[in-house]
Design a protein around this motif. Structure first.
Motif, mmCIF file in Angstrom:
data_model
loop_
_atom_site.group_PDB
_atom_site.id
_atom_site.type_symbol
_atom_site.label_atom_id
_atom_site.label_comp_id
_atom_site.label_asym_id
_atom_site.label_seq_id
_atom_site.Cartn_x
_atom_site.Cartn_y
_atom_site.Cartn_z
ATOM 1 N N GLN A 196 0.837 -1.217 0.000
ATOM 2 C CA GLN A 196 0.000 0.000 0.000
ATOM 3 C C GLN A 196 0.870 1.265 0.000
ATOM 4 N N ARG A 197 1.940 1.203 0.794
ATOM 5 C CA ARG A 197 2.836 2.356 0.848
ATOM 6 C C ARG A 197 3.492 2.585 -0.527
ATOM 7 N N ASP A 219 2.128 1.798 -3.398
ATOM 8 C CA ASP A 219 1.099 2.367 -4.281
ATOM 9 C C ASP A 219 1.003 3.875 -4.106
ATOM 10 N N ILE A 220 1.046 4.314 -2.835
ATOM 11 C CA ILE A 220 0.934 5.764 -2.558
ATOM 12 C C ILE A 220 2.115 6.500 -3.195
ATOM 13 N N MET A 225 1.686 6.718 -6.927
ATOM 14 C CA MET A 225 0.717 7.752 -7.314
ATOM 15 C C MET A 225 1.353 9.137 -7.216
ATOM 16 N N LEU A 226 2.188 9.312 -6.185
ATOM 17 C CA LEU A 226 2.880 10.584 -6.015
ATOM 18 C C LEU A 226 3.862 10.813 -7.175
ATOM 19 N N ILE A 286 -1.379 12.428 -7.128
ATOM 20 C CA ILE A 286 -1.685 13.053 -5.826
ATOM 21 C C ILE A 286 -0.549 14.006 -5.475
ATOM 22 N N GLU A 311 -1.162 15.160 0.134
ATOM 23 C CA GLU A 311 -2.113 14.031 0.125
ATOM 24 C C GLU A 311 -1.382 12.707 0.394
ATOM 25 N N ALA A 312 -0.205 12.573 -0.186
ATOM 26 C CA ALA A 312 0.569 11.343 0.031
ATOM 27 C C ALA A 312 0.920 11.177 1.511
ATOM 28 N N LEU A 318 -2.138 10.117 3.418
ATOM 29 C CA LEU A 318 -2.444 8.691 3.176
ATOM 30 C C LEU A 318 -1.488 7.779 3.957
ATOM 31 N N ILE A 319 -0.213 8.150 3.977
ATOM 32 C CA ILE A 319 0.772 7.303 4.701
ATOM 33 C C ILE A 319 0.486 7.326 6.195
ATOM 34 N N LEU A 327 -2.437 5.215 6.797
ATOM 35 C CA LEU A 327 -2.045 3.806 6.631
ATOM 36 C C LEU A 327 -1.350 3.282 7.894
#
Lengths: 140, 85
Positions: free
Chosen positions: A4-5, A7-8, A11-12, A17, A21-22, A25-26, A29
């Motif tokens: 998941q980390r 993926d974030i 995306m960054l 994102i 936002e990143a 999200l982290i 998470l």
């Protein structure tokens, strides 16, 4: 790094994102992750009480097991015995070691050094895996 | 100071033999021998120019640290366990 980390961060990197936002999200998470189970490494340093030696082997087709538990206090007391060895005996041992090709001067080995060695056994783990035998030396 | 010494032997025929030795009563019973051994040890220390006080101190530390020691050896159907509490 978990999936998941990753993926974030992807995306960054792709610009989908923003950094803020990143980060959010982290943080979210990390908040949602369950606490990790305490393993042997989670034990605070210096709290080990015993030195364990576990040997599992097969001898003559029969399983053999040796399980030894020695209090670290016993090792600490044992190393003090070194201070009681008379200097002339140490000289003889040194001479024999030299003869055997091990130029080791036992008179240079101080009890404080041995105690420091025992103190740091806490962090030591030795594992030997052979097809017919397994040896584990660790502290608990 | 150790309180109890347990020795357990499992023979190949499966019959376990367990011996529990209460350390303090045994030392009291054997006290004359213990005193004699202590005297011999003191003389040996003096002969080898080792401090008697340090030697007995170290010996006492070792004996005091023995509780918790456990040696368990098993091969096939034979097993020996020595535990000090």
């Amino acid at each position: 790094m978990n999936e998941q980390r990753k993926d974030i961060l992807d995306m960054l990197a792709e610009g989908r994102i923003t950094v803020v936002e990143a980060e959010r999200l982290i943080v979210a998470l990390e908040r949602n992750q369950p606490p990790t189970a305490p393993g042997p490494d989670a034990r605070p340093k210096g709290t080990a009480k015993y030195l364990r030696v576990v040997v599992d082997a097969v001898e003559d087709g029969e399983p053999a097991r040796v399980n030894v538990r020695v209090p670290l206090q016993l090792l600490r007391a044992g190393v003090r015995l070194a201070a009681l060895i008379p200097p002339q005996a140490l000289g003889k041992v040194n001479a024999e070691l030299n003869k055997s090709g091990m130029p080791f001067d036992l008179t240079q080995l101080k009890p404080e050094q041995l105690e420091a060695l025992v103190d740091h056994l806490d962090e030591m783990t030795v594992e030997v895996d052979q097809p017919d035998a397994t040896v584990r030396v660790f502290c608990e | 100071m150790p309180q109890l010494l347990t020795v357990r032997v499992e023979r190949p025929d499966g019959r376990p033999v367990r011996v529990r030795v209460p350390v303090l009563p045994v030392i009291v019973v054997l006290s004359p021998v213990v005193v004699l051994v202590a005297l011999v040890a003191a003389v040996a220390c003096l002969v080898h120019r080792v401090s008697v006080v340090r030697a007995f101190g170290t010996g006492w530390r070792i004996v005091s640290a023995l509780p918790g020691t456990r040696v368990d050896i098993a091969q096939g159907r034979t097993a020996v366990l020595v535990a000090i509490r």
